[in-house]
Every structure is written in structure tokens, then in C-alpha cells.
Design a protein around this motif. Sequence first.
Motif, short mmCIF file in Angstrom:
data_model
loop_
_atom_site.label_atom_id
_atom_site.label_comp_id
_atom_site.label_asym_id
_atom_site.label_seq_id
_atom_site.Cartn_x
_atom_site.Cartn_y
_atom_site.Cartn_z
N CYS A 184 0.59 3.87 -3.08
CA CYS A 184 0.13 5.23 -2.78
C CYS A 184 1.15 6.27 -3.25
O CYS A 184 0.79 7.34 -3.75
CB CYS A 184 -0.11 5.39 -1.28
N SER A 228 5.11 6.79 2.52
CA SER A 228 4.64 7.00 1.15
C SER A 228 5.08 8.35 0.61
O SER A 228 5.50 8.48 -0.54
CB SER A 228 3.11 6.88 1.12
N TRP A 280 -7.10 2.96 -1.79
CA TRP A 280 -5.99 2.34 -1.07
C TRP A 280 -5.87 2.90 0.35
O TRP A 280 -5.55 2.18 1.29
CB TRP A 280 -4.69 2.56 -1.84
N ILE A 281 -6.13 4.20 0.49
CA ILE A 281 -6.07 4.82 1.82
C ILE A 281 -7.17 4.24 2.72
O ILE A 281 -6.97 4.00 3.91
CB ILE A 281 -6.21 6.35 1.72
N PHE A 292 -6.62 2.47 6.17
CA PHE A 292 -7.24 3.03 7.37
C PHE A 292 -8.12 2.00 8.07
O PHE A 292 -8.11 1.93 9.31
CB PHE A 292 -8.08 4.25 6.98
N LEU A 296 1.78 6.67 5.82
CA LEU A 296 1.58 7.85 4.96
C LEU A 296 2.88 8.65 4.84
O LEU A 296 3.21 9.15 3.76
CB LEU A 296 0.47 8.73 5.54
N GLU A 355 0.35 9.14 -5.87
CA GLU A 355 0.61 10.54 -5.50
C GLU A 355 1.45 11.25 -6.56
O GLU A 355 1.23 12.42 -6.88
CB GLU A 355 1.32 10.59 -4.14
N THR A 388 0.82 -1.21 0.00
CA THR A 388 0.00 0.00 0.00
C THR A 388 0.85 1.26 0.00
O THR A 388 0.56 2.22 -0.72
CB THR A 388 -0.94 0.01 1.21
#
Length: 300
Positions: free
Chosen positions: A194, A291, A217-218, A222, A288, A198, A190
Motif C-alpha cells: 500500500c 503504510s 489491497w485495502i 479491511f 494504514l 500510495e 499489505t
Amino acid sequence: MVSAYLNNQHQIALLERDLSQFYKFGKPPGFEQLNSQLNFAVKVLIIYSFLGTFVYNGTKMLLREECKKNSQEKGLSDNHCGLIATFMFPFRVDYFPVFYIVLVITFLLAHTLIKLCMHISFNAYEIVNHIVLRIEHLKEMILSCFNERNQTIVQKKLRVCILYHIEILDMAARLDKNFFNTMFGHFALTGAICACLEKQIVLGVNIVAGTLHFIGWIIALFVGCVAGQCLLNASEIIPNALWAAKWYHADLRTQKTLLFMLARSQKELTIKAGPFGILCFPLFVTVLKTSYSILCMLTS
């Protein structure tokens, strides 16, 4: 990730079977309502994963001619134009009907991967919810246990509570064991995906479709972290219930027995994601950040 999940699928199915059996301690209050809510949520996720994949691939198809033009200007292969992702083929696929056969295959593979990642996270989430429901049920049983004046009845009810607690701890341990390697692969994949999405958004490529795909994917990330955090928070329910109960009305023997249960309930219930640590909100932020770091490397 896929092989780890499929390898543990039988054990996960057995855990889900045990969570649906209530002949030992009765059905937890609110089970049917929770089941209905989870069934609705999984339908929403399935529809979203299909629509997200369809829109993302559809946008690629609409920009196919522009992709070919840009590839020709840069002297690159345009073999991947129109496909959901860049694939390296040892042969030409940009002609009828080979292109559409490859298009369907890559679409189904991408949809299966995205749906599987959402399914893994949601599978852990629904199992956690049913475990937490049993913890809440045990809490009520503990509180009502010490309302009895007859010490024989108190000891009998407490014995049932202890057995229930052992069963819940066993289910939580099985959940952690079965998702340990799967969650590690899921979160590693992931983070990388991501970062790539992005980059597309930052460069202005497939902004709408890329954003939709990125959000999917977020969400999967989550949901997994929410599952772990819920289980972690539920670890405090039993010790708090033991302290809140009227244990001081019980005899000394019962109070000593209660100490063992209290000591065991101090250990947190968690789902580990390999070397990443336990699933929780801080891990969500960490992934995050990772990423974002990968994005900076790709755009530098």
C-alpha cells in the motif's frame, strides 16, 4: 504468508467441513441465506482482483514507450517497462517473444498473489460468519432452555447448550491457530505494498490503475479486520443471553452449572495476527498509519 496458509490448508478444510455438519445440534437458522450471500461476495472479489490486475498491467503497457524514454534519459535499464512491477533480470527481455512470455508469467504471478490475499481475508471472514451464526443459534437455545418448568428437561437442554458452546469455542480456537502466522504475513505485506502504491499515486504515476490496485489491497485488509471485529463482538452474545435468560426459575444445581458456562464465556474470541495483535478495526487504522509512515520515508 503463502507457505503459512498452504501449510494450514488441510486444517482449515477440516474446520470448514465441521462447520457444514449439523447432526449434533441442528442447522442454524439463516444458514442457506448466509451461504448464498458469501458465495456472491466471493465471486465479486474474484472478478475485482482480475480486473484490477488487468487494468494496472494494461496501464503499464500503454505507458511502455514513455517508460523507456524516461529510463534512457536517466541512464537506467528499461528492462521492466510494460511489466506489472519492476523486476531485475540477469538478461534482456525487451524483445519478441521473450517479453510477452515474461509479461504473461508476471501477470499471472501478480494476479495469484492479489487473489490469494483477498482469498485469505475472505476465507477467515466466511468462517467467522458461520461461527457467529452458530453463536446466535446457541443464544436462542439458551433463552428457550429456561422457559421449561420441568427441571429435568431444563438440565437436559442446558447440557446440550454447554456441549454446543464447547464446540463453538473449539472452532474459534482452531480458526485463530490456523490464521495466526498467515494474517501476520498478510498484514505486513499489505502495509508495504500500500505504501508503494500510495507513492505512485502521489507522484502522479498510474493514478487510475494505482488507485484501483490500492483499493483492492485495502479491501483485503479491511475484510480481515471486519472478520476479527465480528468475532470479537460475538463474544458478548453468550454472556448477555445467559443474563437475559430466566435462570432464576431453575433450581440451585442448574444455576451453579450455569456459572461455569458464564465464566468461560467471559473470555473474548479473537483472531490474532502475530505480534500485530488481534484483528479488529483499530488494527486496520494502525496498518494504514504504518503504510503512511513508510510512504513518508520513501518520498523524503
